[in-house]
Design an enzyme around this catalytic site. Sequence first.
Site, PDB file in Angstrom:
ATOM      1  N   GLY A  12       0.122  20.978  68.287  1.00 42.16           N
ATOM      2  CA  GLY A  12      -0.953  19.618  68.318  1.00 42.16           C
ATOM      3  C   GLY A  12      -0.172  18.336  67.633  1.00 42.16           C
ATOM      4  N   HIS A  13      -0.152  18.521  66.417  1.00 46.82           N
ATOM      5  CA  HIS A  13       0.583  17.447  65.710  1.00 46.82           C
ATOM      6  C   HIS A  13       1.966  17.159  66.139  1.00 46.82           C
ATOM      7  CE1 HIS A  13       1.236  14.707  62.533  1.00 46.82           C
ATOM      8  NE2 HIS A  13       2.376  15.224  62.075  1.00 46.82           N
ATOM      9  N   HIS A 135      -4.583  -4.397  51.794  1.00 49.32           N
ATOM     10  CA  HIS A 135      -3.512  -4.773  51.107  1.00 49.32           C
ATOM     11  C   HIS A 135      -3.321  -3.983  49.766  1.00 49.32           C
ATOM     12  CE1 HIS A 135      -6.118  -6.513  48.006  1.00 49.32           C
ATOM     13  NE2 HIS A 135      -6.797  -6.730  48.815  1.00 49.32           N
TER      14      HIS A 135
END
Length: 206
Positions: A12-13, A135
Amino acid sequence: MKEKLLIIGASGHGKVVADIALKMNKWPSIAFLDDDQNIKSSLGKEVIGTINDVFKYLDNWDVFVGVGNNSMREKIQDKLETEGASIPILIHPNAVIGKHVEIAGGTVVMAGVVINCCTEIGKGCIINTGASLDHDNLIGNYVHVSPGTHLAGTVTVGQGSWLGIGSIVSNNVKIASGCKVGAGAVVIKDISEIGIYVGIPARKLE
């Protein structure tokens, strides 16, 4: 960068990693390595050997570890680095990356991700689909930020931690190394010890 890309892990990944690599259009040749001998190809690309075969390809191939498990990914990538492998960064073309963002080798940034300015991301990380990092975040090596996870500004996540799908981390929060934050959890204060944290607000499971 080399003209061939070898992806370790064809499940999958690894398939999502390959899809991103294809969309980047930088490698004319892409192939997989996987220890499951029943997998002959993935996403139309051939499985050309097992994981241990990787070392005979290092001269001519970039190598990316497409393994979802943080500790296993770390073990494999660290060994590849010791052997001098060329390990790229993969960034989906639809990701939004701000100015002065630093991303280390072996990290994948998936579709729909937003990473705002002045954030640093370590090596071997997964910044998964639709996640956002505001940020001045500091993300350690081999962290997995799951799909739909949102980190506010000035968040620190320690090495090897895993933030579950849809989790939220408030601004100025620090999360220790090796932690797991459950799906949908909301972290509003520092996590200073290893453990599994779930709920709203997130609390450590005893």
